[in-house]
Write a protein that holds these residues in place. Sequence first.
Motif, mmCIF file in Angstrom:
data_model
loop_
_atom_site.group_PDB
_atom_site.id
_atom_site.type_symbol
_atom_site.label_atom_id
_atom_site.label_comp_id
_atom_site.label_asym_id
_atom_site.label_seq_id
_atom_site.Cartn_x
_atom_site.Cartn_y
_atom_site.Cartn_z
ATOM 1 N N ALA A 179 0.827 -1.204 0.000
ATOM 2 C CA ALA A 179 0.000 0.000 0.000
ATOM 3 C C ALA A 179 0.862 1.255 0.000
ATOM 4 O O ALA A 179 0.547 2.248 -0.678
ATOM 5 C CB ALA A 179 -0.929 -0.008 1.221
ATOM 6 N N ALA A 180 1.967 1.208 0.755
ATOM 7 C CA ALA A 180 2.862 2.366 0.822
ATOM 8 C C ALA A 180 3.520 2.620 -0.533
ATOM 9 O O ALA A 180 3.642 3.771 -0.981
ATOM 10 C CB ALA A 180 3.921 2.146 1.893
ATOM 11 N N VAL A 181 3.946 1.542 -1.195
ATOM 12 C CA VAL A 181 4.587 1.693 -2.515
ATOM 13 C C VAL A 181 3.604 2.287 -3.521
ATOM 14 O O VAL A 181 3.955 3.175 -4.322
ATOM 15 C CB VAL A 181 5.118 0.332 -3.005
ATOM 16 C CG1 VAL A 181 5.554 0.431 -4.470
ATOM 17 C CG2 VAL A 181 6.288 -0.125 -2.147
ATOM 18 N N LEU A 182 2.362 1.807 -3.495
ATOM 19 C CA LEU A 182 1.349 2.367 -4.393
ATOM 20 C C LEU A 182 1.133 3.849 -4.090
ATOM 21 O O LEU A 182 0.929 4.666 -5.007
ATOM 22 C CB LEU A 182 0.043 1.590 -4.240
ATOM 23 C CG LEU A 182 0.060 0.138 -4.730
ATOM 24 C CD1 LEU A 182 -1.273 -0.544 -4.427
ATOM 25 C CD2 LEU A 182 0.371 0.074 -6.223
ATOM 26 N N GLY A 183 1.185 4.202 -2.786
ATOM 27 C CA GLY A 183 1.047 5.607 -2.409
ATOM 28 C C GLY A 183 2.204 6.448 -2.930
ATOM 29 O O GLY A 183 2.012 7.596 -3.364
ATOM 30 N N HIS A 201 0.198 13.138 0.020
ATOM 31 C CA HIS A 201 0.343 11.821 -0.607
ATOM 32 C C HIS A 201 1.402 10.980 0.111
ATOM 33 O O HIS A 201 1.231 9.772 0.304
ATOM 34 C CB HIS A 201 0.728 11.985 -2.077
ATOM 35 C CG HIS A 201 -0.380 12.507 -2.931
ATOM 36 N ND1 HIS A 201 -1.659 11.989 -2.904
ATOM 37 C CD2 HIS A 201 -0.395 13.519 -3.861
ATOM 38 C CE1 HIS A 201 -2.418 12.647 -3.766
ATOM 39 N NE2 HIS A 201 -1.681 13.587 -4.356
ATOM 40 N N VAL A 202 2.492 11.628 0.505
ATOM 41 C CA VAL A 202 3.548 10.910 1.235
ATOM 42 C C VAL A 202 3.010 10.406 2.574
ATOM 43 O O VAL A 202 3.253 9.263 2.982
ATOM 44 C CB VAL A 202 4.774 11.813 1.453
ATOM 45 C CG1 VAL A 202 5.771 11.136 2.383
ATOM 46 C CG2 VAL A 202 5.426 12.161 0.121
ATOM 47 N N ALA A 203 2.260 11.266 3.258
ATOM 48 C CA ALA A 203 1.674 10.872 4.546
ATOM 49 C C ALA A 203 0.725 9.688 4.380
ATOM 50 O O ALA A 203 0.740 8.741 5.175
ATOM 51 C CB ALA A 203 0.933 12.053 5.168
ATOM 52 N N ALA A 204 -0.091 9.729 3.322
ATOM 53 C CA ALA A 204 -1.026 8.635 3.069
ATOM 54 C C ALA A 204 -0.275 7.334 2.812
ATOM 55 O O ALA A 204 -0.683 6.255 3.256
ATOM 56 C CB ALA A 204 -1.923 8.977 1.887
ATOM 57 N N ALA A 205 0.850 7.426 2.077
ATOM 58 C CA ALA A 205 1.658 6.232 1.808
ATOM 59 C C ALA A 205 2.227 5.654 3.098
ATOM 60 O O ALA A 205 2.221 4.434 3.317
ATOM 61 C CB ALA A 205 2.777 6.580 0.828
ATOM 62 N N GLY A 208 -0.087 3.535 5.165
ATOM 63 C CA GLY A 208 -0.215 2.149 4.731
ATOM 64 C C GLY A 208 0.730 1.235 5.497
ATOM 65 O O GLY A 208 0.329 0.169 5.987
ATOM 66 N N THR A 209 1.980 1.644 5.612
ATOM 67 C CA THR A 209 2.950 0.865 6.396
ATOM 68 C C THR A 209 2.525 0.777 7.850
ATOM 69 O O THR A 209 2.580 -0.285 8.475
ATOM 70 C CB THR A 209 4.352 1.500 6.295
ATOM 71 O OG1 THR A 209 4.725 1.604 4.926
ATOM 72 C CG2 THR A 209 5.374 0.657 7.036
#
Length: 284
Positions: A179-183, A201-205, A208-209
């Motif tokens: 999920a983080a990589v997709l973010g 966007h970075v925060a959203a990624a 995921g982690t």
Amino acid sequence: MLIIVGFIVVTLSVLGGFVASHGKLAALWQPFELVIIGGAAFGAFLAGTPPKTVKQTFAAVIGVFKGPRYQRKDYLDALSLLYELLNRARKEGFMALESHIDHPMESSIFANYPSIRDDHHLMDFITDCLRLMVGSNIEPHELEPLLELELEKHHHEELAPAHALTKVADGLPGFGIVAAVLGIIITMASIGGDVAAVGGHVAAALVGTFLGILLAYGFVAPLAAAVEARAEQDSRIYESVKTALLASLRGYPPKIALEFARKTVPSALRPDFSEFEQHIKALK
């Protein structure tokens, strides 16, 4: 109940610490990250788990919130049932049990203990063991490994849901990284745009982690451990049956054989000696 309390403590500790550090809860609300992580984990669970175990896992998770399957009364009923059967065998011979174990649903003895009679696995274990004692001259040292093998097989089947959940917990951090990589991919597409949007966007990624690790170690792994602990505790009633039957086959009278079995009951659920004694007297 403790598992619910534990989940609440985990949630409050993580979110409370985040808020106390001046974090904003809204930043953690990333529903599509949950869709990716939860959906991928559930799909992998379905792909790698036999259908029977999938059903068992759902039942086991629900069962954890209900508490142990076998309560104090169930152990008392199981011991009392065995006492009646072994007492009848001592007075009239084991052949007198043949009709009872061949047709337990029609047996006057089993009818006194509907909770035990309606438990398919436990009933099969009791009647199969007694059938060996009735239909052969089997010795205790010959019967014991057979019972151990049966218990090992049953225990392995009962632990299958815990093992399946453990594998899900092991995979969740990996799906969090997915999920983080997709973010990050989405973030790279917005490079050169508004700095605040890129930061979002970075925060959203990163969320995921965070979610993958939190779900794995804060919820699914403890749930797997609780399912395993419940399976371990529920297996004790089978140990009690085995102990009573082996003691009887070694020549101990029913009351002594059942006392051996009573000692194998978990302490929190074990009927005390006087309670069991009074219950046995009421059967006479």
